[in-house]
Design a protein around this motif. Sequence first.
Motif, PDB file in Angstrom:
ATOM      1  N   LEU A  27       0.825  -1.201   0.000  1.00  0.00           N
ATOM      2  CA  LEU A  27       0.000   0.000   0.000  1.00  0.00           C
ATOM      3  C   LEU A  27       0.863   1.257   0.000  1.00  0.00           C
ATOM      4  N   TYR A  28       1.926   1.264   0.804  1.00  0.00           N
ATOM      5  CA  TYR A  28       2.808   2.437   0.834  1.00  0.00           C
ATOM      6  C   TYR A  28       3.409   2.699  -0.544  1.00  0.00           C
ATOM      7  N   THR A  29       3.791   1.622  -1.236  1.00  0.00           N
ATOM      8  CA  THR A  29       4.362   1.769  -2.579  1.00  0.00           C
ATOM      9  C   THR A  29       3.322   2.331  -3.545  1.00  0.00           C
ATOM     10  N   SER A  30       2.104   1.809  -3.482  1.00  0.00           N
ATOM     11  CA  SER A  30       1.040   2.268  -4.379  1.00  0.00           C
ATOM     12  C   SER A  30       0.738   3.745  -4.158  1.00  0.00           C
ATOM     13  N   ILE A  31       0.645   4.155  -2.895  1.00  0.00           N
ATOM     14  CA  ILE A  31       0.382   5.562  -2.585  1.00  0.00           C
ATOM     15  C   ILE A  31       1.520   6.443  -3.096  1.00  0.00           C
ATOM     16  N   ALA A  32       2.755   6.000  -2.867  1.00  0.00           N
ATOM     17  CA  ALA A  32       3.918   6.783  -3.298  1.00  0.00           C
ATOM     18  C   ALA A  32       3.924   6.987  -4.811  1.00  0.00           C
ATOM     19  N   VAL A  33       3.636   5.919  -5.553  1.00  0.00           N
ATOM     20  CA  VAL A  33       3.631   6.022  -7.017  1.00  0.00           C
ATOM     21  C   VAL A  33       2.553   7.000  -7.476  1.00  0.00           C
ATOM     22  N   LEU A  34       1.363   6.904  -6.893  1.00  0.00           N
ATOM     23  CA  LEU A  34       0.277   7.810  -7.268  1.00  0.00           C
ATOM     24  C   LEU A  34       0.609   9.258  -6.920  1.00  0.00           C
ATOM     25  N   GLN A  35       1.246   9.474  -5.773  1.00  0.00           N
ATOM     26  CA  GLN A  35       1.599  10.835  -5.370  1.00  0.00           C
ATOM     27  C   GLN A  35       2.645  11.451  -6.297  1.00  0.00           C
ATOM     28  N   ILE A  36       3.640  10.664  -6.668  1.00  0.00           N
ATOM     29  CA  ILE A  36       4.676  11.177  -7.574  1.00  0.00           C
ATOM     30  C   ILE A  36       4.075  11.485  -8.949  1.00  0.00           C
ATOM     31  N   PHE A  37       3.229  10.582  -9.447  1.00  0.00           N
ATOM     32  CA  PHE A  37       2.597  10.821 -10.745  1.00  0.00           C
ATOM     33  C   PHE A  37       1.672  12.032 -10.690  1.00  0.00           C
ATOM     34  N   ASP A  38       0.926  12.155  -9.604  1.00  0.00           N
ATOM     35  CA  ASP A  38       0.005  13.282  -9.439  1.00  0.00           C
ATOM     36  C   ASP A  38       0.773  14.606  -9.423  1.00  0.00           C
ATOM     37  N   ARG A  39       1.937  14.598  -8.781  1.00  0.00           N
ATOM     38  CA  ARG A  39       2.714  15.818  -8.618  1.00  0.00           C
ATOM     39  C   ARG A  39       3.509  16.174  -9.867  1.00  0.00           C
ATOM     40  N   MET A  40       4.008  15.167 -10.596  1.00  0.00           N
ATOM     41  CA  MET A  40       4.973  15.432 -11.657  1.00  0.00           C
ATOM     42  C   MET A  40       4.478  15.094 -13.060  1.00  0.00           C
ATOM     43  N   GLY A  41       3.313  14.434 -13.162  1.00  0.00           N
ATOM     44  CA  GLY A  41       2.797  14.080 -14.477  1.00  0.00           C
ATOM     45  C   GLY A  41       2.430  15.293 -15.309  1.00  0.00           C
ATOM     46  N   ASP A  42       2.474  15.133 -16.616  1.00  0.00           N
ATOM     47  CA  ASP A  42       2.214  16.232 -17.553  1.00  0.00           C
ATOM     48  C   ASP A  42       0.711  16.411 -17.732  1.00  0.00           C
ATOM     49  N   ARG A  43       0.174  17.514 -17.200  1.00  0.00           N
ATOM     50  CA  ARG A  43      -1.264  17.769 -17.321  1.00  0.00           C
ATOM     51  C   ARG A  43      -1.612  18.594 -18.567  1.00  0.00           C
ATOM     52  N   LYS A  44      -0.607  19.068 -19.262  1.00  0.00           N
ATOM     53  CA  LYS A  44      -0.869  19.962 -20.397  1.00  0.00           C
ATOM     54  C   LYS A  44      -0.983  19.214 -21.724  1.00  0.00           C
ATOM     55  N   ASN A  45      -0.151  18.237 -21.915  1.00  0.00           N
ATOM     56  CA  ASN A  45      -0.092  17.532 -23.190  1.00  0.00           C
ATOM     57  C   ASN A  45      -0.799  16.188 -23.069  1.00  0.00           C
ATOM     58  N   ILE A  46      -2.058  16.123 -23.497  1.00  0.00           N
ATOM     59  CA  ILE A  46      -2.861  14.910 -23.300  1.00  0.00           C
ATOM     60  C   ILE A  46      -2.279  13.707 -24.027  1.00  0.00           C
ATOM     61  N   ALA A  47      -1.509  13.955 -25.072  1.00  0.00           N
ATOM     62  CA  ALA A  47      -0.925  12.852 -25.829  1.00  0.00           C
ATOM     63  C   ALA A  47       0.272  12.220 -25.123  1.00  0.00           C
ATOM     64  N   ARG A  48       0.786  12.904 -24.098  1.00  0.00           N
ATOM     65  CA  ARG A  48       1.987  12.378 -23.434  1.00  0.00           C
ATOM     66  C   ARG A  48       1.884  12.501 -21.916  1.00  0.00           C
ATOM     67  N   ASN A  49       0.689  12.225 -21.379  1.00  0.00           N
ATOM     68  CA  ASN A  49       0.575  12.407 -19.934  1.00  0.00           C
ATOM     69  C   ASN A  49       0.271  11.136 -19.154  1.00  0.00           C
ATOM     70  N   ARG A  50       0.472   9.965 -19.756  1.00  0.00           N
ATOM     71  CA  ARG A  50       0.454   8.733 -18.975  1.00  0.00           C
ATOM     72  C   ARG A  50       1.773   8.620 -18.203  1.00  0.00           C
ATOM     73  N   MET A  51       1.782   7.828 -17.141  1.00  0.00           N
ATOM     74  CA  MET A  51       2.974   7.770 -16.307  1.00  0.00           C
ATOM     75  C   MET A  51       4.177   7.219 -17.060  1.00  0.00           C
ATOM     76  N   ARG A  52       3.955   6.384 -18.066  1.00  0.00           N
ATOM     77  CA  ARG A  52       5.090   5.818 -18.791  1.00  0.00           C
ATOM     78  C   ARG A  52       5.944   6.895 -19.452  1.00  0.00           C
ATOM     79  N   TYR A  53       5.324   8.013 -19.859  1.00  0.00           N
ATOM     80  CA  TYR A  53       6.088   9.110 -20.462  1.00  0.00           C
ATOM     81  C   TYR A  53       6.954   9.798 -19.409  1.00  0.00           C
TER      82      TYR A  53
ATOM     83  N   PRO B 227      -4.463   3.504 -33.284  1.00  0.00           N
ATOM     84  CA  PRO B 227      -3.156   3.244 -32.670  1.00  0.00           C
ATOM     85  C   PRO B 227      -3.159   3.188 -31.147  1.00  0.00           C
ATOM     86  N   ASN B 228      -4.293   3.501 -30.486  1.00  0.00           N
ATOM     87  CA  ASN B 228      -4.296   3.616 -29.033  1.00  0.00           C
ATOM     88  C   ASN B 228      -4.173   2.304 -28.278  1.00  0.00           C
ATOM     89  N   SER B 229      -4.294   1.187 -28.947  1.00  0.00           N
ATOM     90  CA  SER B 229      -3.964  -0.124 -28.383  1.00  0.00           C
ATOM     91  C   SER B 229      -4.930  -0.625 -27.321  1.00  0.00           C
TER      92      SER B 229
END
Length: 550
Positions: free
Chosen positions: A191-217, A413-415
């Motif tokens: 659970l701690y790992t899951s929360i940490a991953v979500l928090q980092i993605f929430d804080r640092m993920g790209d909210r501007k470019n919808i084409a490149r804002n999944r966590m893998r980018y 192409p969205n798979s």
Amino acid sequence: QHGAYGTRMTDDYAMVRIKIPAGQIYPYQLEKIAQLSEMYSIGSAHVSTRENIQLHWVVLEDVSEIMHGLADVGLTSREACGNTVRNVMCSPLSGVCDNEAFDATPYAIATAKFLLRNPLNQSLPRKFKFNFSCCENHGMTRIVDVGLIPQIREIDGKNQRGFKIFLGGGLGNKSYVGHQLEDFTSDEDLLYTSIAVLQIFDRMGDRKNIARNRMRYLVHEMGWEKFQGLILKQRAIVRTTQSVIVRLNAKQSSNEIKRPISVSDESGSTPDGYARWLKSTTYKQKQEGYTSVFITLEAGDITANQIRAIAQITRDFSAEGFARNGFSQDIVLRYVHESDLPKLYSRLLEVGLANSGSLTMVSPVGCSGTSSCNLALTNSHRLAKEIQRKFLELKLDEDDDLRNATIKISGCPNSCGQHEIATVGFSGGGARLGKDMYPYYNMSLGGRSDEKAMLGVFCMKVPVKRTIPVLLKIIELFKKNKQQNDTLSKWIDRIVLGNESSEIKSVRDIKKILSPLVVPPTKDNEPDFYLDYGSDTSYHTVTGKGECAA
């Protein structure tokens, strides 16, 4: 966020996606879905590749009625769509697989319950996906945001449960295979790992470019080692700051498995086709005397009457009393006693659900395509059905050389059809000969999602009406060039990796042989070539604004 999307080219209808955590669904829930489908949808439902059940072509004003009906049986569509944590998946073989360390199902369900309506995931930069597996070979843990495989380690003389966790995988316009976070993550740290991953993605993920804002980018652009370090540091913070009451309730089920009372079989005989069905749809469980049955659907479609039949069949034949949705648009009935299999086959035959081949190449995956999705370019849904019908007609489900190969089809192409992890994958597009447009697919080869996970390699563009001839030609080439005890998937792997020693040594060689099959004729000579499957009007590429509805 409430689990509904717009439907292709209309403002009046919606698709409602019903979350089925870990794919686990009870008979009374199936019966409710059948009722809602008849009342508010089109009398059928669709089982997706993410273990959801979808109701299409729902009048907008009826969406709330469906949500109320789902709540009555403990189901919800909340966060099945939108920039949230989507349905938490778990391998349908978790708990019955020979190679698993322990059953991950309780952890998957506990994770889903913890995150449901949790402020942590109501407004992420983009959608987010968890996949639990039973082992390396029965899951898709390396191609999602967070993938988890159960492990047991001996620590201080005691066996400790934990997981092998992969982060940053995903399929789409640009796909990536996930990275393993660390050698072993204890279940206490899950659970701690899951929360940490979500928090980092929430804080640092790209909210501007919808084409490149999944966590893998984010992982790709930051670099894995830097991202990994951030996660481990954030987890340490989470571990020290979270309340002691923040925990996963992942207790193992104490339900005793009791075999249902045998259903009488008045005929006393087994209908034709039983041996063929048995070979290609069943998995022998680690529990002695029990079998898991993968009920074959056509591209995930099932009628309301068939849903009711599955509910009653589950009561009559499953010793655990519920069904599991699979990863390949199928429904899995587990804990079926071996002696009940002939009677189960007869019952499935009565309701049109006894097709063989669910565990073979004969049962392709196809996203909803132009049948309902705003982003689709081709009718991938219908193509999957056409391939399945043709391959069953040719009895290819009985060919052991083809058993482990897969065909997956996406309408764009969205798979959503997961074409990039298929032995033979297709993603839709549109081409032009002169003034006339025709639908085609980009064909890739050699994708896989197991411990040797890799993305398929592009081979060539294949017009829609040439996909089946091309597939049959690939099988013919394999048969001609195969080694002893070879399979199609192994043969294609060797070609893609440059290890094949026959006359076909590369993807380029395959393309050269197949090229004459894909030359477009003129519209005057072959007008049907310019139509997509399921359409009687001229093909043209039209897309709307929205999200994939697969």
